[in-house]
Design a protein around this motif. Structure first.
Motif, PDB file in Angstrom:
ATOM      1  N   GLN A  59       2.679  10.430 -43.674  1.00 37.62           N
ATOM      2  CA  GLN A  59       3.357  10.853 -42.458  1.00 37.62           C
ATOM      3  C   GLN A  59       2.714  12.135 -41.940  1.00 37.62           C
ATOM      4  O   GLN A  59       2.368  13.037 -42.700  1.00 37.62           O
ATOM      5  CB  GLN A  59       4.845  11.072 -42.729  1.00 37.62           C
ATOM      6  CG  GLN A  59       5.599   9.771 -43.001  1.00 37.62           C
ATOM      7  CD  GLN A  59       7.076  10.014 -43.202  1.00 37.62           C
ATOM      8  OE1 GLN A  59       7.455  10.893 -43.975  1.00 37.62           O
ATOM      9  NE2 GLN A  59       7.909   9.256 -42.517  1.00 37.62           N
ATOM     10  N   PHE A  60       2.589  12.210 -40.616  1.00 38.96           N
ATOM     11  CA  PHE A  60       1.848  13.306 -40.007  1.00 38.96           C
ATOM     12  C   PHE A  60       2.653  13.887 -38.846  1.00 38.96           C
ATOM     13  O   PHE A  60       3.241  13.160 -38.046  1.00 38.96           O
ATOM     14  CB  PHE A  60       0.486  12.818 -39.503  1.00 38.96           C
ATOM     15  CG  PHE A  60      -0.353  13.880 -38.864  1.00 38.96           C
ATOM     16  CD1 PHE A  60      -1.002  14.830 -39.631  1.00 38.96           C
ATOM     17  CD2 PHE A  60      -0.503  13.936 -37.485  1.00 38.96           C
ATOM     18  CE1 PHE A  60      -1.780  15.809 -39.044  1.00 38.96           C
ATOM     19  CE2 PHE A  60      -1.279  14.910 -36.887  1.00 38.96           C
ATOM     20  CZ  PHE A  60      -1.924  15.846 -37.680  1.00 38.96           C
ATOM     21  N   ALA A  61       2.678  15.210 -38.773  1.00 40.36           N
ATOM     22  CA  ALA A  61       3.345  15.926 -37.677  1.00 40.36           C
ATOM     23  C   ALA A  61       2.529  17.158 -37.346  1.00 40.36           C
ATOM     24  O   ALA A  61       1.800  17.698 -38.189  1.00 40.36           O
ATOM     25  CB  ALA A  61       4.775  16.309 -38.060  1.00 40.36           C
ATOM     26  N   PHE A  62       2.629  17.596 -36.102  1.00 38.75           N
ATOM     27  CA  PHE A  62       1.929  18.802 -35.678  1.00 38.75           C
ATOM     28  C   PHE A  62       2.820  19.618 -34.751  1.00 38.75           C
ATOM     29  O   PHE A  62       3.819  19.106 -34.212  1.00 38.75           O
ATOM     30  CB  PHE A  62       0.604  18.458 -34.983  1.00 38.75           C
ATOM     31  CG  PHE A  62       0.750  17.660 -33.724  1.00 38.75           C
ATOM     32  CD1 PHE A  62       0.940  18.274 -32.490  1.00 38.75           C
ATOM     33  CD2 PHE A  62       0.705  16.263 -33.757  1.00 38.75           C
ATOM     34  CE1 PHE A  62       1.070  17.550 -31.328  1.00 38.75           C
ATOM     35  CE2 PHE A  62       0.841  15.523 -32.594  1.00 38.75           C
ATOM     36  CZ  PHE A  62       1.033  16.168 -31.382  1.00 38.75           C
ATOM     37  N   PHE A  63       2.444  20.884 -34.587  1.00 37.20           N
ATOM     38  CA  PHE A  63       3.181  21.784 -33.688  1.00 37.20           C
ATOM     39  C   PHE A  63       2.362  21.968 -32.418  1.00 37.20           C
ATOM     40  O   PHE A  63       1.177  22.305 -32.474  1.00 37.20           O
ATOM     41  CB  PHE A  63       3.419  23.141 -34.344  1.00 37.20           C
ATOM     42  CG  PHE A  63       4.068  24.153 -33.436  1.00 37.20           C
ATOM     43  CD1 PHE A  63       5.408  24.050 -33.109  1.00 37.20           C
ATOM     44  CD2 PHE A  63       3.324  25.198 -32.900  1.00 37.20           C
ATOM     45  CE1 PHE A  63       6.009  24.979 -32.271  1.00 37.20           C
ATOM     46  CE2 PHE A  63       3.912  26.132 -32.066  1.00 37.20           C
ATOM     47  CZ  PHE A  63       5.263  26.014 -31.748  1.00 37.20           C
ATOM     48  N   ASN A  64       2.997  21.725 -31.272  1.00 40.91           N
ATOM     49  CA  ASN A  64       2.342  21.879 -29.981  1.00 40.91           C
ATOM     50  C   ASN A  64       2.693  23.246 -29.399  1.00 40.91           C
ATOM     51  O   ASN A  64       3.842  23.484 -29.024  1.00 40.91           O
ATOM     52  CB  ASN A  64       2.779  20.767 -29.024  1.00 40.91           C
ATOM     53  CG  ASN A  64       1.928  20.722 -27.777  1.00 40.91           C
ATOM     54  OD1 ASN A  64       1.345  21.709 -27.367  1.00 40.91           O
ATOM     55  ND2 ASN A  64       1.855  19.550 -27.156  1.00 40.91           N
ATOM     56  N   PRO A  65       1.728  24.192 -29.303  1.00 40.42           N
ATOM     57  CA  PRO A  65       2.060  25.530 -28.792  1.00 40.42           C
ATOM     58  C   PRO A  65       2.467  25.535 -27.326  1.00 40.42           C
ATOM     59  O   PRO A  65       3.197  26.427 -26.889  1.00 40.42           O
ATOM     60  CB  PRO A  65       0.761  26.319 -29.002  1.00 40.42           C
ATOM     61  CG  PRO A  65      -0.080  25.504 -29.902  1.00 40.42           C
ATOM     62  CD  PRO A  65       0.337  24.095 -29.711  1.00 40.42           C
ATOM     63  N   GLU A  66       1.991  24.554 -26.540  1.00 42.11           N
ATOM     64  CA  GLU A  66       2.327  24.547 -25.115  1.00 42.11           C
ATOM     65  C   GLU A  66       3.802  24.209 -24.909  1.00 42.11           C
ATOM     66  O   GLU A  66       4.496  24.877 -24.144  1.00 42.11           O
ATOM     67  CB  GLU A  66       1.441  23.550 -24.383  1.00 42.11           C
ATOM     68  CG  GLU A  66      -0.036  23.946 -24.378  1.00 42.11           C
ATOM     69  CD  GLU A  66      -0.880  22.991 -23.568  1.00 42.11           C
ATOM     70  OE1 GLU A  66      -0.302  22.013 -23.030  1.00 42.11           O
ATOM     71  OE2 GLU A  66      -2.094  23.211 -23.468  1.00 42.11           O
ATOM     72  N   SER A  67       4.270  23.167 -25.565  1.00 49.50           N
ATOM     73  CA  SER A  67       5.687  22.806 -25.445  1.00 49.50           C
ATOM     74  C   SER A  67       6.566  23.534 -26.456  1.00 49.50           C
ATOM     75  O   SER A  67       7.799  23.439 -26.381  1.00 49.50           O
ATOM     76  CB  SER A  67       5.852  21.295 -25.629  1.00 49.50           C
ATOM     77  OG  SER A  67       5.379  20.884 -26.907  1.00 49.50           O
ATOM     78  N   LYS A  68       5.954  24.246 -27.424  1.00 45.70           N
ATOM     79  CA  LYS A  68       6.661  25.005 -28.444  1.00 45.70           C
ATOM     80  C   LYS A  68       7.635  24.128 -29.235  1.00 45.70           C
ATOM     81  O   LYS A  68       8.777  24.490 -29.481  1.00 45.70           O
ATOM     82  CB  LYS A  68       7.402  26.196 -27.821  1.00 45.70           C
ATOM     83  CG  LYS A  68       6.480  27.196 -27.156  1.00 45.70           C
ATOM     84  CD  LYS A  68       7.251  28.365 -26.558  1.00 45.70           C
ATOM     85  CE  LYS A  68       6.315  29.344 -25.881  1.00 45.70           C
ATOM     86  NZ  LYS A  68       7.044  30.485 -25.285  1.00 45.70           N
TER      87      LYS A  68
END
Length: 579
Positions: free
Chosen positions: A356-365
């Motif tokens: 399972q993979f997840a990431f943090f998007n700095p633009e949408s925070k």
């Protein structure tokens, strides 16, 4: 009388307690050393629904500090006892002192219901300040300066750093070589380019400057992270010296809470896919190549890639990593391929799953959960593989086996082995080459005939009168005149394709040709010419646009909106000049 006085006092107290505004500022301490960060907490509390905040919080003069971080939050609730609305605003500021000694922090101001509320000023003591010159220097008067505009980023989010050299002697710029980027455990550095910019004569302290390199800094821990100095060598005929730049502090924000439990360190915007790279049919106990592909932009080169989960249905081995990446506007962009060797253990349908993979998007925070990627394969036994082959494939296999095992003394039969995958036909290639050569010969014959016809037409036309010198000069100027619309069309295509280097190169070429129309060799002479013949407003607009082009040309990060506005300004001005 006493009862009346007590009644009046009670009314006044109730009115005062019903609605009021409180604003305070509190430092974390009042004495700091040179390496400490001054943290200020500004609290604004509004009690009562009749109060309306008319202006944002206005800060005092912070010219003696570098603002390296800020943040704010607000909270509103209803007091159940008094049934009164209460609104609270809390702002945090992180300041880096520039000088030592006693420094006064002025008043914070806010206007509520046409009344100005302010905090009380106070003093803090800075015992010592780490001196930060533009750079360390040598006897040759050469300085390095590292510039980072965005000093407040999230953990594992990149920020662009620009390395610039300063010197009063322009000849020193060519002596600066062997640039070494900073190395530290809590940061990761990736170079963007080492292309030197044009020399800017109006630099810091009346010194000329030049951009030497740009690179990305990825901090991998939260808090105040110091980017170490960049070093370079200054080579001369007599000696070789090393110079270092200044250090820069970053305010690295911790990633928000609420991340998925399988989130690791991926920050940016990514996509994950999985596919079977082997073209043959899947056979039990035979290896296949399964590729996990990660594309996007962010900390792509440093993040942990999703792996293939282990399963009793197959055996998986460590992957071979292949990457195709390049610097982008918000990080490293491209794709990374993790090539896993997988051996099926059972016959039938097999599901190969990634982690399972997840990431943090700095633009949408916010965190983005991509979940798992699944690849379904049908593993066949050796007997099923043989049965599934076509008649032609079986004949080819039997023929190859016979020719490989039997070799007569008269004829070397192994040379007749059937090559199943050979699909290249030389006859087709030679035919196509012949057709192209024939078309090229026809084109040459046509151009020759057209040229002869044009010469015959010229001989039959009577020559025109020579005319006066002024007429001849006008004709020459008209023949040299550039079709400016062709440049506009080409610049528009370069802008739409984001080819900004070629865009600015074409703008310089267009400017040179337009100046050549009026026999002006330099921009300064052309500006004076425009002032005399087109007016001072056009000349001033030309000077302003030239400066703007240079600023946009060497900006570390170029925006599509800025290039669009610049293109419109170029079209507007050069359309007037070329009339």
């Amino acid at each position: 009388m006493q009862y009346r006085l007590a009644y009046i006092l009670s009314i006044l107290i109730s009115v005062i307690s019903y609605g009021q505004v409180n604003i305070t500022v509190t430092p974390d301490k009042y004495e700091y050393s040179g390496k400490d960060i001054v943290n200020l907490t500004i609290a604004l509390e509004i009690i009562g629904s009749e109060y309306t905040q008319q202006t944002p919080l206005r800060s005092p003069d912070f010219s003696k500090f570098n603002i390296i971080g800020s943040g704010s939050l607000n909270n509103g609730f209803m007091d159940p006892e008094t049934n009164t609305a209460i609104t609270q605003y809390v702002t945090r500021l992180a300041l880096e002192p520039k000088q030592k000694g006693k420094i006064k922090i002025g008043s914070f101001l806010v206007t509520i219901n046409n009344r100005i509320y302010k905090t009380e000023p106070f003093d803090i003591l800075i015992k010592d300040v780490e001196r930060k010159p533009v750079a360390s220097n040598t006897s040759n008067d050469v300085y390095l300066n590292m510039e980072i505009e965005d000093r407040e980023v999230y953990q594992d989010q990149p920020t662009i750093a620009v390395l610039r050299v300063y010197s009063k002697n322009i000849d020193n710029f060519r002596k600066v070589k062997d640039i070494r980027l900073p190395e530290q455990d809590n940061i990761s550095v990736h170079s963007v380019n080492y292309q030197k910019s044009e020399i800017d004569p109006s630099g810091y302290g009346n010194m000329a400057s030049q951009v030497l390199a740009m690179f990305m800094v990825f901090p991998n821990e939260a808090g105040y992270v110091e980017v170490p100095a960049v070093s370079a060598s200054v080579n001369s005929y007599t000696n070789k010296n090393r110079i270092v730049s200044n250090k820069v502090k970053l305010n690295v924000k911790k990633l928000p809470e609420g991340s998925p439990e399988y989130f690791k360190n991926a920050v940016g915007n990514f996509n994950v896919s999985v596919y079977n790279a082997s073209k043959e049919k899947v056979e039990v106990k035979k290896p296949i190549n399964v590729v996990v592909k990660v594309t996007g932009e962010g900390n792509l080169s440093d993040m942990e890639l999703p792996k293939i989960e282990s399963s009793p249905d197959y055996e998986v081995f460590a992957p071979k990593i292949m990457s195709t990446v390049a610097p982008g506007t918000t990080g490293i962009k491209g794709e990374i391929l993790a090539n896993f060797v997988v051996i099926p253990k059972k016959q039938g349908l097999i599901s190969i799953k990634t982690e399972q993979f997840a990431f943090f998007n700095p633009e949408s925070k916010e965190y983005v959960d991509l979940g798992q990627e699944t690849l379904s394969l049908n593993a066949l036994s050796h007997e099923q593989i043989l049965e599934s082959r076509t008649t032609a494939e079986r004949v080819n296999e039997y023929t190859n086996n016979f020719l490989e095992t039997v070799d007569t003394p008269v004829l070397k039969t192994t040379s007749f082995k059937v090559k199943e995958k050979s699909k290249f036909h030389w006859n087709i290639l030679l035919t196509n080459i012949g057709i192209l050569l024939g078309l090229f010969v026809i084109y040459l014959l046509f151009k020759t005939w057209q040229k002869r016809r044009r010469l015959l037409v010229k001989e039959t036309i009577a020559p025109k009168p020579l005319g006066s010198v002024a007429e001849t000069e006008n004709e020459i100027r008209e023949s040299l005149k550039t079709d400016i619309n062709d440049y506009f069309t080409y610049l528009n295509n370069l802008k739409n394709n984001n080819d900004y280097d070629k865009f600015f190169e074409t703008v310089d070429e267009m400017d040179a040709e337009v100046r050549g129309q009026y026999y002006q060799s330099s921009s300064e002479d052309f500006r004076k010419f425009l002032e005399n013949y087109k007016g001072s407003s056009v000349a001033e607009e030309y000077r302003t646009l030239s400066q703007r082009i240079q600023i946009e040309k060497y900006a570390p990060v170029k925006s599509a909106e800025g290039i669009e506005d610049l293109f419109k300004a170029v079209v507007n001005l050069y359309s007037q000049i070329s009339k």
